[in-house]
Design an enzyme around this catalytic site. Structure first.
Site, PDB file in Angstrom:
ATOM      1  N   ASP A 105      -3.019   0.559  -3.940  1.00  0.00           N
ATOM      2  CA  ASP A 105      -2.393   1.612  -4.913  1.00  0.00           C
ATOM      3  C   ASP A 105      -2.822   2.964  -4.343  1.00  0.00           C
ATOM      4  OD1 ASP A 105      -2.293   3.036  -7.734  1.00  0.00           O
ATOM      5  OD2 ASP A 105      -2.177   0.968  -8.373  1.00  0.00           O
ATOM      6  N   HIS A 160      -4.298   6.994 -10.448  1.00  0.00           N
ATOM      7  CA  HIS A 160      -3.720   5.862 -10.505  1.00  0.00           C
ATOM      8  C   HIS A 160      -4.615   4.514 -10.082  1.00  0.00           C
ATOM      9  CE1 HIS A 160      -0.724   2.435 -11.073  1.00  0.00           C
ATOM     10  NE2 HIS A 160      -0.236   3.199 -12.223  1.00  0.00           N
ATOM     11  N   SER A 184       1.004  -1.085 -15.345  1.00  0.00           N
ATOM     12  CA  SER A 184       0.171  -0.734 -14.162  1.00  0.00           C
ATOM     13  C   SER A 184      -1.283  -1.316 -14.736  1.00  0.00           C
ATOM     14  CB  SER A 184       0.227   0.536 -13.969  1.00  0.00           C
ATOM     15  OG  SER A 184       1.134   1.059 -13.190  1.00  0.00           O
TER      16      SER A 184
END
Length: 424
Positions: free
Chosen positions: A62, A100, A261
Site C-alpha cells: 500500500d 491509506h 480497502s
C-alpha cells in the site's frame, strides 16, 4: 495502466469530518474500541479465545505503514518499490492517499494503546510488513512496482498479502502472472479488495479478477451490500464490513472511513487467525475454511453471489469449525488460466549446423529425344492411330463395294426380264 485505490474517494471524504476522540481525551478508550463493531459481529472476539494471530506475517502492499503507537510494535520489516518512499517502507507515499496504508494496516493488526484502549486490529499479535508503492507520480511504472512488491513480500516470509487496490480493468499486465504464481507456489494467501462503486468501479477489476486470490466485497453495518463502498462480480469470495470503519493515520490520529480497502484487511486479519490456529494448513485450505464457514447475507439467495460471494465472513467459525480438506484453491487456478488464455510458448527453433550437409547426387537424366515431324509416322501413331483406322475402314469399304455390286446385279436382272416392244 492507471491504478486507483479501492475506496480512496470515500477515504478522502471521511478523513476530516470523521475524526474519533484521541487517546488523551476523556472517555477516549471506550469511544475508540466501542466503535469497532466488527470485532463482535463477525466472530473476531470469539476467535481470540483460540488465537490472536501470533507468528503470522501480513504484507501490506500500500502507501506505507506510518509510525503510530498502535502500529510500531506490529511492523517487523518493509521496503519501498515506488522510488518515492524510504527504504524501510514506513514513509507514506502520495499526496492525497498517504494515510491509506496506515488505515489498512491498523484494521489488520493494530496493537491498541493499552489492554482496552486505542484501536485494535483483527489479528493483534500478527506481524506486519510495510511495502510502500506509489499510485501517481512514481518514477517506477505501477505494474513493475506490483511485481517487485509481491516477490519481496514472499521472499521475506509473508503468509498473507493484502492488496487494497484496483486497476478498474478486468485484465492485468502479463508480468503479474509470474508474480502472483510466485506467491501461490509459496503457499501465500492473497487477499484483494473488490473495489467501490462510489469511485467509479462498476465491476471488480484486477487484481481481484486474478484466479486464486480471495476477493472481498463490502457490506454496511446491517450486512447489506454497500451501495457506494463495494462493487460486484463473479470473482468475489466473501464479504466484510466496509462502512463506518476506523483507521489509525500515520500521525496517530484515529479517523473514520469506508471502502472495500477496509473490508480486505479485516479478512486478511482473519486469514492470519486461521493460519495461526492451523499452522499446517495450506493456503488453499485456509481459503476453503473462510468461504465455507461464511454465513448468508440478508436476502442472499444464491451461493456464490455476485454481491456477497459465499457470504459474510465469520472468524470464529473459520478458526474452529470442522471443514473437509481440499486439494485445489477454490478461487481458481492461475496456472491453468495462463495455459488457456495466454499465448502458448513457441517451441525452440533448430540451430543451423556449421558443417555442410552432403547431399547424394541425383541419377543421370535420360537423353532427350529429337522432336519428329508431325507428318512422319511414329510407333504410337501407327499402333494407336493408323492400325485401328485401317481395321475399321477396310471392312467398311469392302461392305460398300459388296452392296454396290449386289445392287448392279439386281438392276441388270430386272432389265433382262422386261419384254421389248416390236415396231409395227
Amino acid at each position: 495502466m492507471a491504478a486507483l485505490l479501492a475506496g480512496v474517494i470515500a477515504v478522502l471524504v471521511c478523513t476530516g469530518a470523521s475524526a474519533t476522540p484521541g487517546p488523551g481525551e476523556e472517555g477516549a478508550a471506550d469511544a475508540v474500541r466501542s466503535q469497532e463493531y466488527w470485532l463482535a459481529d463477525y466472530g473476531i472476539e470469539q476467535a481470540w479465545k483460540v488465537t490472536r494471530g501470533a507468528g503470522v506475517k501480513i504484507a501490506i502492499i500500500d502507501t506505507g505503514v506510518g509510525h503510530a503507537p498502535e502500529l510500531d510494535p506490529a511492523v517487523v520489516g518493509g521496503t519501498d518499490v515506488s522510488g518515492a518512499g524510504s527504504p524501510d517502507g514506513r514513509t507514506p507515499v502520495g499526496v492525497l492517499d498517504a494515510n491509506h496504508g496506515s488505515w489498512v494496516a491498523s484494521l489488520a493488526a493494530a496493537r491498541g494503546t493499552g489492554a482496552d484502549t486505542g484501536m485494535i486490529g483483527v489479528a493483534p499479535e500478527a506481524q506486519l510488513l510495510s511495502i510502500s508503492i506509489g499510485f501517481t507520480g512514481s518514477p517506477v511504472p505501477f505494474t513493475e512496482q506490483m511485481v517487485r512488491a509481491m516477490r519481496w513480500a514472499v521472499d521475506h516470509g509473508a503468509q498473507v498479502i493484502n492488496l487494497s487496490l484496483t486497476t478498474n480493468t478486468l485484465d492485468w499486465d502479463p508480468s503479474w502472472d509470474d508474480a502472483f504464481l510466485y506467491a501461490f507456489e509459496h503457499d501465500v494467501v492473497v487477499v484483494v479488495a473488490a473495489g467501490n462503486r462510489g469511485s467509479g468501479t462498476g465491476q471488480v477489476g484486477a487484481p481481484a479478477t486474478i484466479p486464486g486470490v480471495l476477493t472481498v466485497a463490502g457490506v454496511d453495518e446491517s450486512g447489506h451490500a454497500s451501495v457506494e463502498a463495494s462493487t460486484q462480480g463473479i470473482t468475489i469470495g466473501v464479504s466484510a464490513p466496509s462502512e463506518q470503519l476506523l483507521g489509525v493515520s500515520a500521525n496517530g490520529e484515529v479517523v473514520q472511513w469506508k471502502g472495500t480497502s477496509g473490508a480486505a484487511p479485516i479478512v486478511s486479519g482473519i486469514v492470519a487467525l486461521v493460519r495461526a490456529a492451523h499452522p499446517g494448513l495450506s493456503a488453499a485450505n485456509v481459503i476453503e475454511r473462510i468461504i465455507k464457514t461464511a454465513r448468508p447475507a440478508p436476502g442472499m439467495t444464491s451461493v456464490p453471489n455476485p454481491f456477497y460471494g459465499y457470504g459474510l465472513v465469520d472468524a470464529a467459525a473459520a478458526v474452529s469449525a470442522d471443514v473437509p480438506l481440499v486439494s485445489a484453491n477454490p478461487m481458481g487456478d492461475l496456472r491453468e488460466w495462463i495455459r488457456l488464455y495466454r499465448r502458448a510458448p513457441v517451441a525452440p527453433q533448430p540451430v543451423p549446423t556449421e558443417q555442410a550437409v552432403t547431399v547424394p547426387p541425383l541419377p543421370e537424366a535420360e537423353p532427350a529425344s529429337q522432336p519428329l515431324s508431325p507428318l512422319l509416322p511414329t510407333r504410337d501413331r501407327v499402333l494407336y492411330g493408323t492400325l485401328p483406322l485401317v481395321a475399321v475402314t477396310l471392312p467398311a469399304i469392302l461392305v460398300a463395294l459388296g452392296v454396290t455390286a449386289a445392287a448392279r446385279r439386281i438392276r441388270s436382272a430386272r432389265t433382262s426380264r422386261t419384254p421389248r416392244r416390236q415396231k409395227l
